[in-house]
Write a protein that holds these residues in place. Structure first.
Motif, PDB file in Angstrom:
ATOM      1  N   SER A  53      25.341  46.856  28.806  1.00 44.33           N
ATOM      2  CA  SER A  53      26.712  47.319  29.009  1.00 44.33           C
ATOM      3  C   SER A  53      27.480  46.304  29.850  1.00 44.33           C
ATOM      4  O   SER A  53      26.934  45.705  30.768  1.00 44.33           O
ATOM      5  CB  SER A  53      26.738  48.701  29.655  1.00 44.33           C
ATOM      6  OG  SER A  53      26.056  48.688  30.876  1.00 44.33           O
ATOM      7  N   GLY A  54      28.753  46.092  29.486  1.00 42.68           N
ATOM      8  CA  GLY A  54      29.586  45.125  30.190  1.00 42.68           C
ATOM      9  C   GLY A  54      29.474  43.714  29.636  1.00 42.68           C
ATOM     10  O   GLY A  54      30.130  42.807  30.140  1.00 42.68           O
ATOM     11  N   ASN A 189      40.436  48.008  23.459  1.00 45.74           N
ATOM     12  CA  ASN A 189      40.780  47.307  24.695  1.00 45.74           C
ATOM     13  C   ASN A 189      39.574  46.640  25.338  1.00 45.74           C
ATOM     14  O   ASN A 189      39.665  45.502  25.791  1.00 45.74           O
ATOM     15  CB  ASN A 189      41.438  48.275  25.674  1.00 45.74           C
ATOM     16  CG  ASN A 189      42.037  47.565  26.861  1.00 45.74           C
ATOM     17  OD1 ASN A 189      42.981  46.804  26.706  1.00 45.74           O
ATOM     18  ND2 ASN A 189      41.471  47.761  28.044  1.00 45.74           N
ATOM     19  N   ASN A 190      38.448  47.360  25.391  1.00 43.87           N
ATOM     20  CA  ASN A 190      37.228  46.812  25.992  1.00 43.87           C
ATOM     21  C   ASN A 190      36.341  46.289  24.870  1.00 43.87           C
ATOM     22  O   ASN A 190      35.763  47.057  24.108  1.00 43.87           O
ATOM     23  CB  ASN A 190      36.504  47.880  26.802  1.00 43.87           C
ATOM     24  CG  ASN A 190      35.311  47.324  27.570  1.00 43.87           C
ATOM     25  OD1 ASN A 190      34.793  46.251  27.235  1.00 43.87           O
ATOM     26  ND2 ASN A 190      34.862  48.039  28.579  1.00 43.87           N
ATOM     27  N   MET A 191      36.234  44.958  24.753  1.00 42.30           N
ATOM     28  CA  MET A 191      35.490  44.350  23.645  1.00 42.30           C
ATOM     29  C   MET A 191      34.065  43.981  24.027  1.00 42.30           C
ATOM     30  O   MET A 191      33.401  43.203  23.344  1.00 42.30           O
ATOM     31  CB  MET A 191      36.267  43.154  23.088  1.00 42.30           C
ATOM     32  CG  MET A 191      37.607  43.630  22.492  1.00 42.30           C
ATOM     33  SD  MET A 191      38.679  42.320  21.898  1.00 42.30           S
ATOM     34  CE  MET A 191      37.801  41.830  20.427  1.00 42.30           C
ATOM     35  N   THR A 192      33.569  44.559  25.117  1.00 42.88           N
ATOM     36  CA  THR A 192      32.138  44.473  25.441  1.00 42.88           C
ATOM     37  C   THR A 192      31.517  45.848  25.169  1.00 42.88           C
ATOM     38  O   THR A 192      32.220  46.826  24.922  1.00 42.88           O
ATOM     39  CB  THR A 192      31.900  44.101  26.910  1.00 42.88           C
ATOM     40  OG1 THR A 192      32.384  45.163  27.745  1.00 42.88           O
ATOM     41  CG2 THR A 192      32.631  42.808  27.270  1.00 42.88           C
ATOM     42  N   VAL A 193      30.199  45.903  25.224  1.00 42.19           N
ATOM     43  CA  VAL A 193      29.521  47.198  25.090  1.00 42.19           C
ATOM     44  C   VAL A 193      29.890  48.067  26.294  1.00 42.19           C
ATOM     45  O   VAL A 193      29.739  47.639  27.440  1.00 42.19           O
ATOM     46  CB  VAL A 193      27.991  46.996  25.008  1.00 42.19           C
ATOM     47  CG1 VAL A 193      27.292  48.351  24.956  1.00 42.19           C
ATOM     48  CG2 VAL A 193      27.628  46.148  23.797  1.00 42.19           C
ATOM     49  N   HIS A 194      30.404  49.260  26.012  1.00 37.82           N
ATOM     50  CA  HIS A 194      30.822  50.150  27.110  1.00 37.82           C
ATOM     51  C   HIS A 194      30.542  51.599  26.731  1.00 37.82           C
ATOM     52  O   HIS A 194      30.096  51.875  25.612  1.00 37.82           O
ATOM     53  CB  HIS A 194      32.309  49.927  27.441  1.00 37.82           C
ATOM     54  CG  HIS A 194      33.246  50.118  26.291  1.00 37.82           C
ATOM     55  ND1 HIS A 194      33.461  49.154  25.327  1.00 37.82           N
ATOM     56  CD2 HIS A 194      34.033  51.160  25.933  1.00 37.82           C
ATOM     57  CE1 HIS A 194      34.337  49.585  24.436  1.00 37.82           C
ATOM     58  NE2 HIS A 194      34.700  50.813  24.768  1.00 37.82           N
ATOM     59  N   ILE A 195      30.796  52.513  27.661  1.00 35.95           N
ATOM     60  CA  ILE A 195      30.581  53.936  27.366  1.00 35.95           C
ATOM     61  C   ILE A 195      31.649  54.396  26.362  1.00 35.95           C
ATOM     62  O   ILE A 195      32.843  54.172  26.568  1.00 35.95           O
ATOM     63  CB  ILE A 195      30.642  54.773  28.660  1.00 35.95           C
ATOM     64  CG1 ILE A 195      29.479  54.406  29.595  1.00 35.95           C
ATOM     65  CG2 ILE A 195      30.604  56.271  28.330  1.00 35.95           C
ATOM     66  CD1 ILE A 195      28.094  54.724  29.062  1.00 35.95           C
TER      67      ILE A 195
ATOM     68  N   VAL B  41      30.585  47.401  37.618  1.00 39.89           N
ATOM     69  CA  VAL B  41      30.936  47.010  36.253  1.00 39.89           C
ATOM     70  C   VAL B  41      31.758  48.142  35.629  1.00 39.89           C
ATOM     71  O   VAL B  41      31.310  49.286  35.593  1.00 39.89           O
ATOM     72  CB  VAL B  41      29.680  46.756  35.392  1.00 39.89           C
ATOM     73  CG1 VAL B  41      30.070  46.211  34.016  1.00 39.89           C
ATOM     74  CG2 VAL B  41      28.717  45.809  36.100  1.00 39.89           C
ATOM     75  N   ASN B  42      32.948  47.803  35.135  1.00 38.93           N
ATOM     76  CA  ASN B  42      33.849  48.807  34.547  1.00 38.93           C
ATOM     77  C   ASN B  42      33.447  49.066  33.098  1.00 38.93           C
ATOM     78  O   ASN B  42      33.576  48.191  32.244  1.00 38.93           O
ATOM     79  CB  ASN B  42      35.294  48.307  34.631  1.00 38.93           C
ATOM     80  CG  ASN B  42      36.303  49.334  34.137  1.00 38.93           C
ATOM     81  OD1 ASN B  42      35.998  50.204  33.317  1.00 38.93           O
ATOM     82  ND2 ASN B  42      37.519  49.234  34.637  1.00 38.93           N
ATOM     83  N   LEU B  43      32.955  50.273  32.803  1.00 41.26           N
ATOM     84  CA  LEU B  43      32.473  50.621  31.460  1.00 41.26           C
ATOM     85  C   LEU B  43      33.477  51.475  30.675  1.00 41.26           C
ATOM     86  O   LEU B  43      33.119  52.047  29.644  1.00 41.26           O
ATOM     87  CB  LEU B  43      31.136  51.360  31.553  1.00 41.26           C
ATOM     88  CG  LEU B  43      29.965  50.583  32.164  1.00 41.26           C
ATOM     89  CD1 LEU B  43      28.690  51.425  32.105  1.00 41.26           C
ATOM     90  CD2 LEU B  43      29.748  49.250  31.462  1.00 41.26           C
ATOM     91  N   THR B  44      34.718  51.578  31.142  1.00 40.24           N
ATOM     92  CA  THR B  44      35.724  52.345  30.400  1.00 40.24           C
ATOM     93  C   THR B  44      36.395  51.463  29.355  1.00 40.24           C
ATOM     94  O   THR B  44      36.282  50.236  29.381  1.00 40.24           O
ATOM     95  CB  THR B  44      36.817  52.892  31.328  1.00 40.24           C
ATOM     96  OG1 THR B  44      37.615  51.794  31.807  1.00 40.24           O
ATOM     97  CG2 THR B  44      36.223  53.642  32.517  1.00 40.24           C
ATOM     98  N   PRO B 108      38.743  46.834  32.565  1.00 40.48           N
ATOM     99  CA  PRO B 108      37.629  47.203  31.698  1.00 40.48           C
ATOM    100  C   PRO B 108      36.847  45.963  31.267  1.00 40.48           C
ATOM    101  O   PRO B 108      37.442  44.913  30.995  1.00 40.48           O
ATOM    102  CB  PRO B 108      38.328  47.848  30.498  1.00 40.48           C
ATOM    103  CG  PRO B 108      39.583  48.411  31.081  1.00 40.48           C
ATOM    104  CD  PRO B 108      40.008  47.420  32.125  1.00 40.48           C
ATOM    105  N   ALA B 109      35.537  46.059  31.228  1.00 40.07           N
ATOM    106  CA  ALA B 109      34.602  44.993  30.865  1.00 40.07           C
ATOM    107  C   ALA B 109      34.369  43.999  31.991  1.00 40.07           C
ATOM    108  O   ALA B 109      33.455  43.181  31.917  1.00 40.07           O
ATOM    109  CB  ALA B 109      35.027  44.228  29.613  1.00 40.07           C
ATOM    110  N   LYS B 224      28.887  51.076  35.946  1.00 37.78           N
ATOM    111  CA  LYS B 224      27.497  50.726  36.262  1.00 37.78           C
ATOM    112  C   LYS B 224      27.515  50.018  37.610  1.00 37.78           C
ATOM    113  O   LYS B 224      28.290  49.079  37.814  1.00 37.78           O
ATOM    114  CB  LYS B 224      26.943  49.812  35.167  1.00 37.78           C
ATOM    115  CG  LYS B 224      25.538  49.290  35.411  1.00 37.78           C
ATOM    116  CD  LYS B 224      24.927  48.669  34.162  1.00 37.78           C
ATOM    117  CE  LYS B 224      25.558  47.349  33.782  1.00 37.78           C
ATOM    118  NZ  LYS B 224      24.839  46.676  32.666  1.00 37.78           N
TER     119      LYS B 224
END
Lengths: 231, 231
Positions: A53-54, A189-195, B41-44, B108-109, B224
């Motif tokens: 994640s992240g 918006n968040n282009m990494t692995v996230h919740i 780490v921002n997971l939203t 985020p990310a 996280k």
């Protein structure tokens, strides 16, 4: 007679240590209306990650999250001599259903990872990232979260689009989806692995913004229960 | 009684002297001090975090009581993202051994690492989800003392609701980039107890007057937290 009993005892003595060295993993789908595509479970060294994640998803993770294709991740795991359980459910894992796999214990493969696409979503998946398997014998319960691979906009339109980079959702195995959705969004918006923020859905089977149903397809974390039994 | 008062006065004077000598580190660089790197780490998907407030402390300090009233410092952080009062209030207490603020917003990310050094064995951390009325992430008095040097632990943080402002999601009341409205306002009150956050509804899910869209929704965990003991 006495000789036979002695032989049996000897066999038991030799057999017991071998039988004891395994770890069984059971996964239960805790969602209301979301299926898991064929699960991939594996034990591997501490430094191995199918995702983190992240950080940005690998192309092979993207293929799993957008279309349920685990072949690339399985190649990655085979290359590092992981112990792999490919598709322990024998297909889709429906809501409320469970699947199990057993792994050898001891050796280099000390950590456990699990992934499967959440269907119907654009790029949602249930994930476990490199959990250290407990050493002591016992039964351990964990709960897993739903992640968003960050590789596709969550437009919530079912159009058969399961190939990496193709916008859209492959299918709804439960048959609860609608058609004619105009699309929730075209960007992530968040282009990494996230919740995963969850799906929105709507209550219009013949239109609206989403092809998903707000009363069937929503979830809140956790999306899976996992029981590890160390024998 | 008189004697006790005298002791307390002496203790207060001593702690004041330490404060003057050491800034935000009440205990100086004593032999029993330990240092930790705390990474958030921002997971939203679309909720930037305000500059994080981190507090290293003993059991006598508690800023977040679920079901209890938020302090003014916590209200200010949760409504506007301003952590200065929470940190200055913490620095005034002998139970707090070190505080640190993040240097900026964590999108985020993204992630940020702060370092804490002191004798405290507990960590509390808080940061606003800025596209909300009064949502904040928190790690609430978790134990640090079991970490060996160079050992790392990862914990998940969920979102709480300060209960100090109604969740209108209106442009006038949400200070983040999605809306640009008012931040802290002590006169604007709600039920006045801290709960787990019920989530963002958004205009896309039919909340009239919401300035937020479906991208601002979130599920737990929202962050996280990676904690490494470095000395």
């Amino acid at each position: 007679m006495k000789k036979i009993i002695t032989s049996v005892f000897a066999a038991l003595l030799f057999a017991t240590p071998v039988m004891a060295q395994n770890v069984s993993v059971e996964i239960t789908n805790l969602t209301n209306g979301i299926y898991y595509t064929p699960l991939l479970m594996a034990t591997h060294p501490e430094s191995t990650h199918l995702f983190q994640s992240g950080t940005t998803a690998s192309a092979n993770l993207q293929a799993m999250a957008e279309g349920g294709d685990t072949t690339g991740l399985i190649s990655d795991l085979a290359a590092i001599s992981a112990d792999i359980s490919d598709n322990p459910a024998g297909g889709l894992l429906a809501p409320g259903m469970s699947a199990s796999a057993t792994f050898p214990k001891g050796g280099k493969n000390t950590h456990l990872s699990i992934v499967a696409m959440l269907l119907p979503t654009n790029d949602g998946f249930v994930g476990l990232d490199a959990l250290k398997i407990p050493n002591a014998k016992g039964v351990y319960t964990y709960f897993l979260n739903g992640y968003d691979a960050g590789t596709e906009a969550n437009n919530e339109v079912i159009n058969g689009g399961g190939a990496p980079g193709t916008l859209g959702i492959p299918a709804d195995p439960g048959g609860n989806s609608g058609t004619g959705g105009t699309g929730i969004t075209t960007s992530e918006n968040n282009m990494t692995v996230h919740i995963h923020r969850g799906v929105l859905g709507d209550n219009d089977l013949n239109g609206g913004a989403s092809d998903l149903s707000s009363t069937v397809h929503r979830w809140l974390n956790p999306v899976a229960k996992m029981v590890i039994t160390v024998n | 009684m008189k004697k006790h008062t005298g002791l307390i006065m002496t203790a207060l004077l001593l702690s004041t002297l330490f404060l003057q000598g050491c800034g935000e580190d009440h205990n100086g660089a004593g032999a029993s001090n330990r240092s930790y790197e705390v990474t958030v780490v921002n997971l939203t998907n679309n909720q930037p975090f305000s500059p994080v407030a981190t507090v290293m402390h003993s059991a006598a300090y508690q800023i977040i009581t679920l079901g209890g009233t938020a302090s003014i410092g916590l209200e200010r952080l949760a409504e506007s993202g301003d952590n200065s009062v929470l940190i200055s209030d913490a620095n005034a207490l002998p139970a707090v051994s070190h505080t640190a603020s993040g240097t900026g917003v964590i999108p985020p990310a993204a992630q940020e690492t702060v370092t804490l050094t002191g004798s405290g064995t507990l960590l509390t951390l808080a940061s606003m989800l800025v596209n909300s009325n009064d949502a904040f992430i928190a790690v609430n008095a978790i134990e640090l003392g079991n970490l060996a040097k160079n050992e790392t632990m990862t914990v998940s943080a969920r979102a709480y609701d300060a209960g100090t402002e109604g969740n209108s999601e209106a442009a006038s009341d949400v200070p983040g980039p999605a809306a640009g409205g008012e931040g802290f306002n002590s006169a604007r009150n709600n039920r006045n107890f801290v709960t787990v956050h019920p989530g963002i509804i958004s205009m896309d899910d039919g909340l009239a007057g919401s300035a937020l869209d479906e991208s601002h929704r979130f599920d737990n965990p929202v962050a996280k937290i990676i904690i490494k003991r470095i000395s």
